[in-house]
Write a protein that holds these residues in place. Sequence first.
Motif, PDB file in Angstrom:
ATOM      1  N   LYS B  39       0.835  -1.202   0.000  1.00 35.88           N
ATOM      2  CA  LYS B  39       0.000   0.000   0.000  1.00 35.88           C
ATOM      3  C   LYS B  39       0.863   1.242   0.000  1.00 35.88           C
ATOM      4  O   LYS B  39       1.679   1.454   0.901  1.00 35.88           O
ATOM      5  CB  LYS B  39      -0.932   0.020   1.217  1.00 35.88           C
ATOM      6  CG  LYS B  39      -1.809   1.273   1.250  1.00 35.88           C
ATOM      7  CD  LYS B  39      -3.058   1.092   2.065  1.00 35.88           C
ATOM      8  CE  LYS B  39      -3.909   2.352   2.036  1.00 35.88           C
ATOM      9  NZ  LYS B  39      -5.166   2.164   2.747  1.00 35.88           N
ATOM     10  N   LEU B  40       0.674   2.072  -1.021  1.00 37.44           N
ATOM     11  CA  LEU B  40       1.382   3.348  -1.116  1.00 37.44           C
ATOM     12  C   LEU B  40       0.475   4.424  -0.544  1.00 37.44           C
ATOM     13  O   LEU B  40      -0.646   4.591  -1.012  1.00 37.44           O
ATOM     14  CB  LEU B  40       1.686   3.677  -2.580  1.00 37.44           C
ATOM     15  CG  LEU B  40       2.652   2.743  -3.315  1.00 37.44           C
ATOM     16  CD1 LEU B  40       2.619   3.014  -4.806  1.00 37.44           C
ATOM     17  CD2 LEU B  40       4.057   2.922  -2.770  1.00 37.44           C
ATOM     18  N   GLY B  41       0.956   5.147   0.446  1.00 39.12           N
ATOM     19  CA  GLY B  41       0.124   6.147   1.103  1.00 39.12           C
ATOM     20  C   GLY B  41       0.274   7.520   0.474  1.00 39.12           C
ATOM     21  O   GLY B  41       1.226   7.786  -0.250  1.00 39.12           O
ATOM     22  N   LEU B  42      -0.677   8.398   0.753  1.00 42.13           N
ATOM     23  CA  LEU B  42      -0.599   9.766   0.262  1.00 42.13           C
ATOM     24  C   LEU B  42       0.058  10.656   1.305  1.00 42.13           C
ATOM     25  O   LEU B  42       0.609  11.690   0.996  1.00 42.13           O
ATOM     26  CB  LEU B  42      -2.010  10.299  -0.039  1.00 42.13           C
ATOM     27  CG  LEU B  42      -2.808   9.519  -1.082  1.00 42.13           C
ATOM     28  CD1 LEU B  42      -4.241  10.016  -1.141  1.00 42.13           C
ATOM     29  CD2 LEU B  42      -2.133   9.642  -2.432  1.00 42.13           C
ATOM     30  N   ASP B  43      -0.016  10.224   2.562  1.00 41.12           N
ATOM     31  CA  ASP B  43       0.448  11.078   3.638  1.00 41.12           C
ATOM     32  C   ASP B  43       1.069  10.201   4.722  1.00 41.12           C
ATOM     33  O   ASP B  43       0.465   9.223   5.151  1.00 41.12           O
ATOM     34  CB  ASP B  43      -0.735  11.861   4.195  1.00 41.12           C
ATOM     35  CG  ASP B  43      -0.352  12.661   5.415  1.00 41.12           C
ATOM     36  OD1 ASP B  43       0.095  13.800   5.219  1.00 41.12           O
ATOM     37  OD2 ASP B  43      -0.479  12.159   6.546  1.00 41.12           O
ATOM     38  N   ASP B  72       7.824   1.278   5.414  1.00 44.29           N
ATOM     39  CA  ASP B  72       9.008   2.037   5.016  1.00 44.29           C
ATOM     40  C   ASP B  72       8.602   3.222   4.130  1.00 44.29           C
ATOM     41  O   ASP B  72       7.421   3.429   3.874  1.00 44.29           O
ATOM     42  CB  ASP B  72       9.954   1.082   4.249  1.00 44.29           C
ATOM     43  CG  ASP B  72      11.410   1.499   4.387  1.00 44.29           C
ATOM     44  OD1 ASP B  72      11.654   2.699   4.589  1.00 44.29           O
ATOM     45  OD2 ASP B  72      12.284   0.627   4.283  1.00 44.29           O
ATOM     46  N   ASP B  73       9.614   3.956   3.660  1.00 45.40           N
ATOM     47  CA  ASP B  73       9.393   5.007   2.663  1.00 45.40           C
ATOM     48  C   ASP B  73      10.169   4.650   1.410  1.00 45.40           C
ATOM     49  O   ASP B  73      11.185   3.959   1.490  1.00 45.40           O
ATOM     50  CB  ASP B  73       9.914   6.364   3.171  1.00 45.40           C
ATOM     51  CG  ASP B  73       9.248   6.797   4.463  1.00 45.40           C
ATOM     52  OD1 ASP B  73       8.048   6.530   4.617  1.00 45.40           O
ATOM     53  OD2 ASP B  73       9.942   7.394   5.312  1.00 45.40           O
ATOM     54  N   ALA B  74       9.687   5.129   0.255  1.00 44.73           N
ATOM     55  CA  ALA B  74      10.426   4.898  -0.992  1.00 44.73           C
ATOM     56  C   ALA B  74      10.440   6.180  -1.793  1.00 44.73           C
ATOM     57  O   ALA B  74       9.523   7.004  -1.701  1.00 44.73           O
ATOM     58  CB  ALA B  74       9.777   3.783  -1.792  1.00 44.73           C
ATOM     59  N   ARG B  75      11.494   6.355  -2.582  1.00 40.79           N
ATOM     60  CA  ARG B  75      11.616   7.515  -3.456  1.00 40.79           C
ATOM     61  C   ARG B  75      10.818   7.248  -4.724  1.00 40.79           C
ATOM     62  O   ARG B  75      11.090   6.287  -5.439  1.00 40.79           O
ATOM     63  CB  ARG B  75      13.108   7.707  -3.778  1.00 40.79           C
ATOM     64  CG  ARG B  75      13.467   9.090  -4.212  1.00 40.79           C
ATOM     65  CD  ARG B  75      13.753   9.970  -3.010  1.00 40.79           C
ATOM     66  NE  ARG B  75      13.842  11.367  -3.459  1.00 40.79           N
ATOM     67  CZ  ARG B  75      13.460  12.392  -2.740  1.00 40.79           C
ATOM     68  NH1 ARG B  75      12.972  12.224  -1.532  1.00 40.79           N
ATOM     69  NH2 ARG B  75      13.567  13.611  -3.212  1.00 40.79           N
ATOM     70  N   LEU B  76       9.800   8.028  -4.984  1.00 40.30           N
ATOM     71  CA  LEU B  76       8.974   7.829  -6.181  1.00 40.30           C
ATOM     72  C   LEU B  76       8.670   9.193  -6.781  1.00 40.30           C
ATOM     73  O   LEU B  76       8.160  10.067  -6.087  1.00 40.30           O
ATOM     74  CB  LEU B  76       7.644   7.154  -5.819  1.00 40.30           C
ATOM     75  CG  LEU B  76       7.491   5.631  -5.958  1.00 40.30           C
ATOM     76  CD1 LEU B  76       6.073   5.226  -5.628  1.00 40.30           C
ATOM     77  CD2 LEU B  76       7.887   5.152  -7.341  1.00 40.30           C
ATOM     78  N   GLY B  77       8.993   9.375  -8.036  1.00 38.93           N
ATOM     79  CA  GLY B  77       8.691  10.639  -8.705  1.00 38.93           C
ATOM     80  C   GLY B  77       9.269  11.831  -7.962  1.00 38.93           C
ATOM     81  O   GLY B  77       8.625  12.870  -7.859  1.00 38.93           O
ATOM     82  N   GLY B  78      10.464  11.666  -7.404  1.00 38.95           N
ATOM     83  CA  GLY B  78      11.161  12.798  -6.797  1.00 38.95           C
ATOM     84  C   GLY B  78      10.745  13.108  -5.367  1.00 38.95           C
ATOM     85  O   GLY B  78      11.172  14.111  -4.801  1.00 38.95           O
ATOM     86  N   ARG B  79       9.899  12.269  -4.760  1.00 41.78           N
ATOM     87  CA  ARG B  79       9.576  12.536  -3.366  1.00 41.78           C
ATOM     88  C   ARG B  79       9.422  11.247  -2.568  1.00 41.78           C
ATOM     89  O   ARG B  79       9.265  10.172  -3.154  1.00 41.78           O
ATOM     90  CB  ARG B  79       8.305  13.387  -3.246  1.00 41.78           C
ATOM     91  CG  ARG B  79       7.103  12.730  -3.864  1.00 41.78           C
ATOM     92  CD  ARG B  79       5.919  13.677  -3.943  1.00 41.78           C
ATOM     93  NE  ARG B  79       4.711  12.897  -4.170  1.00 41.78           N
ATOM     94  CZ  ARG B  79       3.901  12.483  -3.216  1.00 41.78           C
ATOM     95  NH1 ARG B  79       4.121  12.795  -1.957  1.00 41.78           N
ATOM     96  NH2 ARG B  79       2.834  11.762  -3.496  1.00 41.78           N
ATOM     97  N   ASP B  80       9.501  11.360  -1.260  1.00 44.28           N
ATOM     98  CA  ASP B  80       9.366  10.189  -0.398  1.00 44.28           C
ATOM     99  C   ASP B  80       7.904   9.804  -0.259  1.00 44.28           C
ATOM    100  O   ASP B  80       7.075  10.633   0.112  1.00 44.28           O
ATOM    101  CB  ASP B  80       9.942  10.490   0.995  1.00 44.28           C
ATOM    102  CG  ASP B  80      11.449  10.280   1.021  1.00 44.28           C
ATOM    103  OD1 ASP B  80      11.964   9.710   0.034  1.00 44.28           O
ATOM    104  OD2 ASP B  80      12.097  10.697   1.992  1.00 44.28           O
ATOM    105  N   VAL B  81       7.609   8.554  -0.568  1.00 44.02           N
ATOM    106  CA  VAL B  81       6.244   8.061  -0.441  1.00 44.02           C
ATOM    107  C   VAL B  81       6.236   6.960   0.624  1.00 44.02           C
ATOM    108  O   VAL B  81       7.029   6.020   0.548  1.00 44.02           O
ATOM    109  CB  VAL B  81       5.746   7.485  -1.790  1.00 44.02           C
ATOM    110  CG1 VAL B  81       4.370   6.870  -1.643  1.00 44.02           C
ATOM    111  CG2 VAL B  81       5.738   8.572  -2.845  1.00 44.02           C
ATOM    112  N   PRO B  82       5.373   7.089   1.634  1.00 45.09           N
ATOM    113  CA  PRO B  82       5.312   6.044   2.655  1.00 45.09           C
ATOM    114  C   PRO B  82       4.574   4.815   2.121  1.00 45.09           C
ATOM    115  O   PRO B  82       3.683   4.949   1.287  1.00 45.09           O
ATOM    116  CB  PRO B  82       4.495   6.702   3.770  1.00 45.09           C
ATOM    117  CG  PRO B  82       3.617   7.686   3.069  1.00 45.09           C
ATOM    118  CD  PRO B  82       4.380   8.162   1.866  1.00 45.09           C
TER     119      PRO B  82
END
Lengths: 251, 291
Positions: B39-43, B72-82
Amino acid sequence: MNQILLITDGHSNVGESPALAASRALAQDIVVNVIGVVDEGEAGRIGAEEIESIARAGGGMSRIVQPHMLTQTVQMMTQQTVVGTIRMTVNKELRNLLGVESVAELPPPKRAEVVRMMEELSETTRLRVALLIDASASMRPKLAAVEEAIRDLALSLQSRQGESAVAVFHFPGEDPHVPCVLDLPWTDRVDGLGKLFRNIRMQGTTPTGPALQRVVEYFRETCGNIKEKTEFALPPHGREDPDVMESGDVG
Amino acid sequence: MLLKGKWNGHVYRLERPLGAGSNGQVWLASRGGAPCALKLGLDAADLQGETNVLASLERGSRDRPSFLLDADDARLGGRDVPFYAMRYVPGMPVRKFVRRCGSGAFKAAGGHLLDRLAELHEAGWVFGDLKCDNVLVAPGGQVTLVDYGGATRIGRSVRQFTEIYDRGYWRAGNRTADPAYDWFAAAVLWIHALDGERLLRLTRSLPPQHRHPRELMRLVRSHPTLKSMEIWMRMALEGRFGSTREASRRWRECAAGLGGGVPDGIPGWMAGMAGATLALAAVAAVLWFSR
């Protein structure tokens, strides 16, 4: 935590600017949210710019919705304002104490702990919401939806652990010196909510600014010195907490 | 697309989107060849709330396979996504399941759903936003709850709900999280799954002051399949079970055609009627004795 929710469908036309009144509210730590409520085909009538500018000056948010969306919108705005205010306070503390910009920068175990504390605060902090309802002629057909939204909000507030209360005003009043009328003083009960807007008689003006000003005074009269700080303390380092996810638990 | 965790370093391959929840997207992914759901979160704070619920559930169930695999967090499209990774459980949303497996199959799934809820309640949580989309059912009837955005500690106000499933909307109680909040939503879920059109029509046409569980019971009694569960539905809408385990046991009894009676105890909204009945009975008794 104090909020004013203004529900209206038109332009103000008397007295001081509503945005100015909203900025005065914000200076007293009262956030002002605004909902413009319109029927289909009426969208052009509403002063979208005015609504936005009031909310901006009052540190809140604004939306234009149809009557059937009112209940959800009132819920959403009230909740997001609580969460947002707590987030701002917490992020400020994190900057001061740990030098990070927001919760998102914390490593996962620490983040888990801080988020748990933020949720605790959202649930338990004292919350007062004063609703200011535009009851001019064009709003009449929408007042039933407004009443339902107020009942629903009161139900949610009553379900919180923290102390909560709503109060309801409508505007304009019957004579030019009374910008708005108190329909319901602070209450935490839903059962007491009868028909709110039964015998409304008023003059034909829309004194949104003076009405907002009057609600701010009401906060001051009933709540004393309302500038209060949300209590905040970061959990001590290394505390063992059964609800905190240790990084060893995952992966 | 590859995704690497910033803190824990695991690498995931995103295969295809599974669906969108209220606060993020769920993907079918794989890690070292093993499938999982991600699950990729928005916030970050928002998603962390959900991760906290899942993590606390893990602690109560050391004997079962882990559901939460990573956070965890991942770098996606230039920003950290939880994000968090969880065990992948195949299944379909309830309404699709009922369409595909026939309306009789819901009886097995209903029992499993109540078992999942019982585990959650025993760990001190209420699911909150129970609805057809948040319940996945495998062809055999096994149930997985997804999207814990509404999960709330018992005793707090429900964090997130959907209007037509909410007992506050139906004027049947408040929004403080207790097991009965989920029973109510579970009853509405089956009405929605089996008789969705009439339920939605009812919510559109009914003025707010007339919303009441008896309107839902009217749908139940006039539906060929739901009617067989009438006793359970009534008890769920009135919050009359002693525990979620009991709700589950009674569901299975009802489904097997051994409904039994509704136990004693009168819900608040019926108390007036019952009082009147009692008074009548007393009058009748007096008349009888004075003959």
